[in-house]
Design an enzyme around this catalytic site. Structure first.
Site, PDB file in Angstrom:
ATOM      1  N   HIS A  45     110.145  69.631   9.235  1.00  0.00           N
ATOM      2  CA  HIS A  45     110.063  71.071   9.445  1.00  0.00           C
ATOM      3  C   HIS A  45     111.290  71.632  10.155  1.00  0.00           C
ATOM      4  O   HIS A  45     111.513  72.847  10.116  1.00  0.00           O
ATOM      5  CB  HIS A  45     108.795  71.410  10.252  1.00  0.00           C
ATOM      6  CG  HIS A  45     107.571  71.501   9.404  1.00  0.00           C
ATOM      7  ND1 HIS A  45     107.151  70.472   8.594  1.00  0.00           N
ATOM      8  CD2 HIS A  45     106.676  72.502   9.224  1.00  0.00           C
ATOM      9  CE1 HIS A  45     106.050  70.824   7.977  1.00  0.00           C
ATOM     10  NE2 HIS A  45     105.739  72.056   8.323  1.00  0.00           N
TER      11      HIS A  45
ATOM     12  N   SER B 146     112.456  71.578   3.806  1.00  0.00           N
ATOM     13  CA  SER B 146     112.386  70.670   2.674  1.00  0.00           C
ATOM     14  C   SER B 146     113.670  70.721   1.844  1.00  0.00           C
ATOM     15  O   SER B 146     114.303  71.767   1.713  1.00  0.00           O
ATOM     16  CB  SER B 146     111.202  71.030   1.775  1.00  0.00           C
ATOM     17  OG  SER B 146     109.981  70.895   2.467  1.00  0.00           O
TER      18      SER B 146
ATOM     19  N   LYS C 223      99.398  74.396  -6.002  1.00  0.00           N
ATOM     20  CA  LYS C 223     100.100  73.452  -6.875  1.00  0.00           C
ATOM     21  C   LYS C 223      99.769  72.007  -6.498  1.00  0.00           C
ATOM     22  O   LYS C 223      99.474  71.170  -7.359  1.00  0.00           O
ATOM     23  CB  LYS C 223     101.600  73.690  -6.770  1.00  0.00           C
ATOM     24  CG  LYS C 223     102.445  72.860  -7.715  1.00  0.00           C
ATOM     25  CD  LYS C 223     103.923  73.221  -7.560  1.00  0.00           C
ATOM     26  CE  LYS C 223     104.776  72.414  -8.514  1.00  0.00           C
ATOM     27  NZ  LYS C 223     106.208  72.741  -8.362  1.00  0.00           N
ATOM     28  N   ASP C 224      99.810  71.706  -5.193  1.00  0.00           N
ATOM     29  CA  ASP C 224      99.458  70.359  -4.732  1.00  0.00           C
ATOM     30  C   ASP C 224      98.009  70.043  -5.023  1.00  0.00           C
ATOM     31  O   ASP C 224      97.662  68.905  -5.363  1.00  0.00           O
ATOM     32  CB  ASP C 224      99.704  70.232  -3.216  1.00  0.00           C
ATOM     33  CG  ASP C 224     101.179  70.213  -2.864  1.00  0.00           C
ATOM     34  OD1 ASP C 224     102.001  69.931  -3.764  1.00  0.00           O
ATOM     35  OD2 ASP C 224     101.516  70.489  -1.700  1.00  0.00           O
TER      36      ASP C 224
ATOM     37  N   GLU D 144     100.298  40.596  -3.479  1.00  0.00           N
ATOM     38  CA  GLU D 144      99.867  41.751  -4.261  1.00  0.00           C
ATOM     39  C   GLU D 144     101.058  42.322  -5.021  1.00  0.00           C
ATOM     40  O   GLU D 144     102.219  42.130  -4.655  1.00  0.00           O
ATOM     41  CB  GLU D 144      99.282  42.822  -3.328  1.00  0.00           C
ATOM     42  CG  GLU D 144      97.897  42.484  -2.804  1.00  0.00           C
ATOM     43  CD  GLU D 144      96.815  42.748  -3.827  1.00  0.00           C
ATOM     44  OE1 GLU D 144      96.809  42.038  -4.870  1.00  0.00           O
ATOM     45  OE2 GLU D 144      95.975  43.624  -3.604  1.00  0.00           O
TER      46      GLU D 144
END
Length: 434
Positions: A219, A223, A247-248, A291
């Protein structure tokens, strides 16, 4: 970033005003992820995977807490307690499968998130600390996942713990004491299981704390975006809510649906069948593998087969850890002032070669250690290190990049026709020099 539309939080309801005066938590949330946080307007769907990683972290914490209510961290009872959860606890099979596959999906979205950062230059100034905190989260995820894989106490759990903790014994003098200290003995047993369960329960909360630091660090500069161009004014941004929450939200719903398909219809597809056999220290599995999300690093470990000054095992362990640690130095290895790979034609080609190389390493890491796969691992591991230590610095020094847009609002990333330059106007290009 602070623009005119980013209005301060003003609670309307009396109870919210009362809370805001005494504990301004809603104000903090509003400023962090609400209408008070300006975000570049051109973020594409590759930016959704950070939110997805947070969702799967919450899934792992919630399902892990429920499973801990029924799990016995006992060498004699661990395997049976997992079977009890699967067979006798109400919806226990769903919780366990959600936790198992949640780990795989957590790594899937994290890997996509990391490669998005690599392509769009999210590790470059002023976001170096954001990148490093993300790598710290990734390392904590790896530690948590390894310890969780041991807990079912099946054949692959036991022998995975034996092999992976054996990495430390490669270090001279201090290696074997560190391994004994980690296991609480000379082989995986009750002490190791108790320690791993305790740490596996604790580390997700540590990850959550580092995620908060990661978001906090993000922040401050704001971004990154697909163009890599800094925000100029409020025309370049949108409020996070409601635009990016919507959107997310729908993208996350679609991805969680894919996750649910695995949980209900292919719950063991990403696991190993040998882990449904109780741990037996006297029977070594024919093919010991971790894994799937560890396979690229396992391939790098196995790529070293010749003693040269130091033992091959030590070279493999050092290379495996170095393959992750060198990512911390990426902001200084790539000195190009252009962030986005969309404007770096040479970098873009080598980026996709790196992606293919990591897939090859993963394929080799999950395959038996035959001469063919070992040789292929050696070539792929050599290219991996060459990409970051040789190719990337050279590209950043000599590459001629495409012209950058004046601002986010005027970018031409999505196929819009570019306005013709006046006759006689000079062509724009950026030559990278050091």
């Amino acid at each position: 970033m602070s623009f005119a539309w980013a209005r301060p939080y003003e609670p309307k309801a009396p109870i919210m005003r009362w809370l805001d005066e005494r504990l301004p938590l809603p104000r903090l949330v509003y400023g962090a992820i609400g209408g008070g946080y300006p975000v570049p307007r051109n973020l594409n769907y590759w930016w959704n995977f950070g939110v997805l990683a947070g969702i799967f972290l919450m899934v792992q914490i919630v399902t892990g807490i429920v499973l801990a209510m029924w799990y016995y961290s006992s060498a004699d009872g661990a395997f049976n307690s997992v079977e009890h959860i699967m067979r006798d606890v109400n919806a226990g099979w769903a919780i366990r499968y959600a936790h198992m596959n949640g780990a795989s999906f957590f790594f899937i979205v994290t890997y996509i998130h990391i490669f998005r950062g690599l392509y769009y230059g999210s590790y470059k100034a002023p976001r170096e600390l954001v990148w490093m905190l993300g790598l710290v989260i990734y390392l904590l995820m790896m530690a948590t996942a390894f310890m969780g894989y041991v807990l079912p106490w099946g054949q692959m759990s036991y022998w995975g713990a034996q092999v992976i903790t054996g990495f430390f014994s490669a270090f001279p003098l201090v290696g074997e004491p560190i391994r004994v200290w980690l296991l609480g003995g000379y082989a995986p047993d009750q002490a190791a299981l108790t320690r791993f369960f305790s740490l596996h329960y604790l580390l997700p909360f540590v990850i959550a704390a580092v995620v908060i630091l990661h978001i906090w660090a993000l922040h401050i500069p704001g971004s990154n975006n697909p163009t890599g161009v800094d925000v100029k004014d409020e025309k370049d941004t949108l409020p996070f809510h409601p635009f990016y929450t919507a959107k997310d939200g729908w993208f996350a719903a679609g991805f969680v649906l894919l996750y649910a398909l695995f949980v209900y219809f292919a719950p063991n597809y990403l696991g190993h069948p040998d882990n449904y056999i109780p741990a037996n220290p006297l029977a070594t599995p024919a093919h010991i593998v971790p894994e799937w999300y560890f396979w690229p690093f396992y391939a790098i470990l196995r790529a070293f087969t010749v003693d040269f000054i130091l033992p091959a095992k030590l070279w493999g362990v050092v290379a495996m850890f170095s393959s992750i640690l060198l990512l911390f130095f990426l902001p200084w290895l790539d000195r190009s002032p252009v962030r986005s790979g969309s404007y770096r034609p040479i970098f873009k080609r080598f980026f996709w070669l790196l992606v293919a190389d990591v897939f090859v390493l993963g394929w080799c890491g999950g395959a038996p250690a035959t001469p063919f796969y070992v040789a292929l691992s050696q070539l792929a591991a050599a290219y991996y290190f060459a990409h970051f230590l040789i190719i990337l610095p050279l590209i950043s020094k000599f590459e001629t990049t495409l012209p950058l847009p004046d601002s986010i609002s005027s970018s031409r990333l999505h196929g819009e026709k570019k306005e013709a330059a006046p006759v006689g106007a000079p062509a724009h290009s950026t030559t990278i020099a050091g």
